[in-house]
Enzyme design. Structure first.
Site: not given
Ligand code: 28F
Length: 652
Positions: A438, A511, A513, A515
């Site tokens: 990503e 990641d 997180d 997203d």
């Protein structure tokens, strides 16, 4: 009436020690899957009793002491003494391998299972087993133990502590088995509550009207401890569950028929989505890799719908037939085969091999679907399905043209890869790895940090298209997915060919997180929808970057979750520096290699489809176009790092 057993009924084979010697031969592995297999062996015996109409309720209870108890309210295992062996039928079933007597009931199309075959395997691999039989107003009990023999230093597996004995009077009927898996055999003896609960629910759908009660006594909250499943609607209820958050456009089409000793049971329902979802089973066992029952079903569906379309004048003489894919767009189907001696094939034994089953499914499904389509009360459903298929055919045709022109201009294959993929030097697909990373910055570090001999990098820019709501043509036009498809080399959908896969491992790096989790979910949806074999054949992994970096003096420790951080902080004591990684991009190439890419130290989670139904629902909720369920889902499952539903395999 207690049956008498001649020696022929119960073949007495080698002892249980052989099972303990090579457990993998009997339960597949000594990991978590093998551990849970013990439960399903015992539950199968209870289900046999229910399938033959003698039991109506089955309970599965996970105890705090690590044991598992299964009960049914059937006839109870016979207690009479085996003439040759001189021991009770209960003891024979639990101490002699393959001591299952085939059910003689003629009214049974296929024998769902051999009563008791698995029982002795469970006994061999358990610390102890207690069998309670409630029969003829009497309560009988027998205990078995696997004990270390001090003299020989060897473990004697599954030995009866005493003969079966009557311990009381009772009005209860049925069998109860409680067993404690042996930690000397299994890597883990910790039952997974969700895994058991989901399989119990699935069995309830597959065994119409049987009441299943699942209890996990380890759960503190009493409201969560007991779950009950009973579905009078059987496969229709299963469809409703699978289509939960989708918009259905037909009533369920359900039929079942026995032909040449094989049971054909099918339920189909169409939704307004573009996805095709087929859940197939053989004797209650999920067949994620399909097989002859599924191929027979698909062929019949295509033929029945095309023939109907011609009869109804929708397809003219000159028109070509519509393709199977077109008819299966938006279709959710449960395909259940009851087979006497099933042969399972494939990587995870998830494919039915019996060749005789295919023509049976073809003829029964063709006949039953034609009856449905020609039934006047189903005309509007039938037309709706055909029209949807005709539209899909037009899109497919347009897509083929688009691909032709794109290929002609050499767009589809070349352009997006030029700036994208950093390929590896080796051409050995069996060891090569593709990291889908990503973001360009992390992509950059990964390119520098990797081992370029066998590690290729494909950076994905931002959040790729959400494929759940899109037809294949729109997915293909999306640059990000085109580069993934081209990099993998397998093609997509109908053209998918696993043998062209250029990498053994496809590792998603995103990641830790929201997203990152969303991108991961979109990629998994994409693979699940258009390259499912990539997952079922075990090629898809999720890279787990560390969350923290603890440095003290020259010593650096990486922590992958909060528990590990606590442990590390306790050991390093004071004056250390702590860094919380927000994203992959914060690591320099060296750190990214060390912590997340180096096969020696990295942590990968292999994506497996433990529970297809659950994955389907989650994908639909997470990616579907209904915002409400998604918001609830996200709030309910906020911890995106818990990559649940995909069985972790630790370091790979
Ligand atoms: C909790 C697990 O194992 N239930 C079972 C029966 C009933 C019969 C049976 C089982 C000996 C070797 C044939 C009773 N009466 N639940 C269970 N319920 N096994 S296991 O027979 C085993 C025979 O194979 C049974 C008349 N016929 C069969």
């Amino acid at each position: 009436m207690a049956q008498t057993y001649s020696a022929t009924d119960i073949t007495v084979l080698e002892g249980l020690d052989a099972v303990r010697m090579r457990p993998g031969m009997y339960i597949g592995s000594t990991g978590s899957r093998g551990l849970h297999h013990l439960i399903w062996e015992i539950v199968d015996n209870a289900i046999d009793e229910a399938s033959n109409g003698y039991a109506s309720e089955i309970t599965v209870t996970l105890k705090r002491d690590g044991s598992c108890e299964v009960t049914d309210n059937g006839r109870g295992i016979p207690v009479d003494i085996h003439p040759q062996l001189g021991v009770s039928a209960v003891e024979v079933v639990y101490t002699q391998l393959h001591a299952g007597g085939k059910f003689s009931d003629k009214n049974y199309a296929y024998s769902g299972g051999l009563h008791g075959v698995g029982a002795s395997v469970v006994n061999a691999l358990s610390e102890w087993v207690v069998v309670d039989v409630y029969r003829d107003y009497s309560h009988y009990q027998q205990r078995f133990e696997s004990v270390l023999d001090k003299k020989t230093g060897k473990i004697v597996s599954g030995r009866p502590v005493a003969p079966l004995e009557k311990v009381g009077n009772t009005r209860r009927r049925g069998t109860q088995v409680c067993f404690k898996p042996d930690p000397r055999v299994f890597e883990t003896v910790d039952f997974n509550s969700d895994t058991v609960r989901r399989r119990v629910r699935e069995l309830a759908y597959l065994n119409k009207g049987v009441r299943f009660v699942f209890t996990d006594e380890r759960i503190k909250n009493p409201a969560e401890r007991v779950k009950e499943y009973c579905y009078e609607g059987g496969l229709s209820d299963f469809l409703a569950y699978l289509n939960g958050d989708k918009t259905v456009i037909t009533d369920p089409i359900v039929f079942e028929k026995v032909q040449d000793g094989t049971l054909v049971r099918v339920a189909i329902q169409y939704t307004d989505s573009y996805a095709e979802s087929i859940y197939s089973f053989v004797n209650n066992v999920p067949t994620a890799e399909g097989g002859t029952h599924e191929t027979g079903f698909k062929a019949a569906l295509t033929k029945a719908f095309n023939d109907y379309a011609r009869r109804a004048g929708i397809l003219k003489e000159k028109d070509n037939n519509l393709a199977g894919d077109d008819f299966r767009e938006g279709m959710t189907a449960v395909v259940f085969a009851g087979v006497k001696n099933p042969q399972f094939e494939g990587q995870t034994k998830g494919r039915l091999g019996n060749t005789e089953v295919r023509p049976i499914f073809e003829s029964v499904c063709y006949e039953q679907l034609s009856i449905y389509l020609d039934d006047l009360k189903n005309q509007d459903f039938a037309l709706r399905i055909i029209e949807k298929a005709a539209k899909a055919a037009k899109v497919r045709e347009a897509m083929r043209k688009a691909r032709e022109t794109a290929r002609a201009k050499n767009q589809l294959d070349a352009a997006p890869l030029v700036g994208k993929l950093s390929s590896c030097t080796s051409r050995n697909a069996a060891q090569n790895e593709l990291f889908i990373v990503e973001g360009d910055s992390a992509g950059g570090s990964a390119k520098q940090g990797r081992d370029r001999r066998f590690q290729a990098i494909l950076p994905l820019r931002g959040k790729p298209l959400n494929v759940e709501k899109k037809r294949l043509d729109q997915v293909l036009l999306n640059e990000e997915f085109r580069s993934v498809i081209t990099a993998l080399g397998t093609g997509i959908g109908e053209d998918f060919d696993l043998s062209h896969l250029k990498y053994n491992k496809v590792i998603i790096l995103s990641d830790a997180d929201q997203d990152g989790a969303h991108i991961r979910a979109i990629l998994l949806t994409f693979f699940y929808r258009y390259m499912k074999e990539l997952i079922t054949d075990g090629h898809v992994y999720i890279g787990m970057p560390p969350l923290y970096r603890v440095a003290k003096g020259g010593e650096v420790t990486y922590c992958y979750d909060d528990k590990a951080l606590e442990k590390t902080l306790r050991t390093v004591g004071r004056n250390y520096t702590l860094q919380r990684y927000k994203g992959l991009g914060e690591m320099n190439p060296e750190q990214l290699w060390e912590t997340t890419m180096n096969p020696d130290g990295r942590k990968l989670v292999q994506v497996t489809i433990e529970d297809m139904a659950e994955v389907e629902r989650r994908v639909t909720i997470l990616m579907g176009d209904k915002v409400e369920p998604r918001r609830n889902y996200i709030s309910e499952y906020a911890d995106f790092n818990k990559v649940d539903n995909f069985q972790p395999v630790g370091e790979v």
